[in-house]
Design an enzyme around this catalytic site. Structure first.
Site, PDB file in Angstrom:
ATOM      1  N   VAL A 123       0.862  -1.177   0.000  1.00  0.00           N
ATOM      2  CA  VAL A 123       0.000   0.000   0.000  1.00  0.00           C
ATOM      3  C   VAL A 123       0.895   1.222   0.000  1.00  0.00           C
ATOM      4  O   VAL A 123       1.920   1.266   0.694  1.00  0.00           O
ATOM      5  CB  VAL A 123      -0.925   0.011   1.234  1.00  0.00           C
ATOM      6  CG1 VAL A 123      -1.765   1.286   1.269  1.00  0.00           C
ATOM      7  CG2 VAL A 123      -1.821  -1.221   1.250  1.00  0.00           C
ATOM      8  N   CYS A 124       0.538   2.207  -0.820  1.00  0.00           N
ATOM      9  CA  CYS A 124       1.233   3.494  -0.806  1.00  0.00           C
ATOM     10  C   CYS A 124       2.732   3.295  -1.116  1.00  0.00           C
ATOM     11  O   CYS A 124       3.094   2.591  -2.050  1.00  0.00           O
ATOM     12  CB  CYS A 124       0.991   4.135   0.562  1.00  0.00           C
ATOM     13  SG  CYS A 124       1.445   5.855   0.741  1.00  0.00           S
ATOM     14  N   THR A 125       3.608   3.907  -0.317  1.00  0.00           N
ATOM     15  CA  THR A 125       5.042   3.833  -0.588  1.00  0.00           C
ATOM     16  C   THR A 125       5.659   2.500  -0.178  1.00  0.00           C
ATOM     17  O   THR A 125       6.877   2.310  -0.331  1.00  0.00           O
ATOM     18  CB  THR A 125       5.788   4.978   0.112  1.00  0.00           C
ATOM     19  OG1 THR A 125       5.497   4.940   1.520  1.00  0.00           O
ATOM     20  CG2 THR A 125       5.361   6.324  -0.452  1.00  0.00           C
ATOM     21  N   THR A 129       1.786   3.387  -6.952  1.00  0.00           N
ATOM     22  CA  THR A 129       2.108   3.826  -5.598  1.00  0.00           C
ATOM     23  C   THR A 129       1.438   5.174  -5.343  1.00  0.00           C
ATOM     24  O   THR A 129       0.702   5.684  -6.187  1.00  0.00           O
ATOM     25  CB  THR A 129       3.635   3.917  -5.404  1.00  0.00           C
ATOM     26  OG1 THR A 129       3.923   4.168  -4.014  1.00  0.00           O
ATOM     27  CG2 THR A 129       4.241   5.005  -6.260  1.00  0.00           C
ATOM     28  N   SER A 137      -2.267   2.665  -4.771  1.00  0.00           N
ATOM     29  CA  SER A 137      -1.913   4.068  -4.659  1.00  0.00           C
ATOM     30  C   SER A 137      -1.906   4.453  -3.178  1.00  0.00           C
ATOM     31  O   SER A 137      -1.759   3.603  -2.310  1.00  0.00           O
ATOM     32  CB  SER A 137      -2.894   4.903  -5.484  1.00  0.00           C
ATOM     33  OG  SER A 137      -2.487   6.258  -5.529  1.00  0.00           O
TER      34      SER A 137
END
Length: 259
Positions: free
Chosen positions: A161-163, A181, A214
């Site tokens: 998830v995310c970074t 991302t 993202s």
């Protein structure tokens, strides 16, 4: 009222009425009630969302484990959005893991106790790496990268998830694959590996056994998409409904991507 609740109430009323019937009728009614219970059990084994119980007290042992990596300054919703959607799966249980085990503090100051260390963790069926500012130094952390690589050899799914995608990328797991991302940190994450086919516009991306999302809230949508792959559409919709969450189920609908 959910169909499962209706079925249970109907069987209870039937049981009360049986006592008023002649013996031969009691036997037939009892057989019908037993058949109804078997039907509901069969629904549960298939992962039918209507048979998934909100109260897990009577659930049997779950054979598969979802391992969620924790580190200092992880983004809280990156973890607990997916936890909400994965917490009632019929054959998966959740486990938090960190380098040394014990207490880990999120970017928002929430303290979470990891269930296992990298050394003591079992093999996970699904491995998920969240994002947050804590990922910045971890792209050079050999212990974390080695742990992720070891787990990935036998996972059925590896997700971020995310970074958190930066960790998977630096570990070499996303080489030659599409991934996405957090859009605000996109350039930094993409800079961790030029072997990844980074997607600037995507709410989440599935490529093989890899699932990347993202930023932050997108992880919850990706988690539901993974539920759909594991247990079917109805199970994903049921998980969202329990949380009163409006699932953004179109991976291509990414309003936060730059034009």
């Amino acid at each position: 009222m959910m169909d499962g609740d209706f079925t249970r109430r109907r069987l209870m009323r039937l049981g009360s009425a049986i006592a008023l019937l002649p013996l031969w009728a009691q036997q037939g009614a009892a057989a019908a009630a037993a058949a109804g219970r078997r039907d509901q059990a069969a629904m549960h084994r298939k992962g039918d969302p209507e048979a998934m119980k909100d109260d897990d007290a009577n659930a049997g042992p779950k054979s598969r484990v979802i391992g969620i990596v924790l580190f200092d300054a992880f983004e809280t919703l990156d973890v607990f959005g997916p936890v909400q959607m994965w917490g009632r799966l019929p054959d998966h249980r959740l486990m938090f893991v960190s380098q040394d085990g014990g207490a880990v503090t999120s970017a928002q100051g929430t303290v979470v106790n990891a269930d296992a260390s990298f050394a003591s963790a079992p093999q996970f069926d699904i491995l998920m790496v969240p994002g947050g500012m804590g990922t910045r130094p971890l792209v050079r952390d050999g212990a974390l990268l080695d742990f992720v690589r070891r787990q990935d050899r036998a996972t059925r799914w590896t997700a971020s998830v995310c970074t958190g995608a930066a960790i998977l990328a630096r570990a070499g797991l996303l080489d030659g694959r599409e991934a996405t991302t957090n859009k605000l940190a996109f350039d930094w994450v993409a800079g961790q590996s030029d072997k990844v086919r980074w997607q600037r516009k995507a709410r989440w991306v599935f490529d093989g056994k890899y699932a990347t999302s993202s930023g932050v809230s997108a992880g919850t949508d990706m988690a539901l998409a993974l539920v759909e792959k594991l247990y079917g559409r109805k199970a994903a919709e049921h998980a969202a409904t329990i949380a009163e969450y409006r699932w953004h189920d179109d991976a291509a609908d990414d309003p936060f991507a730059s034009s």
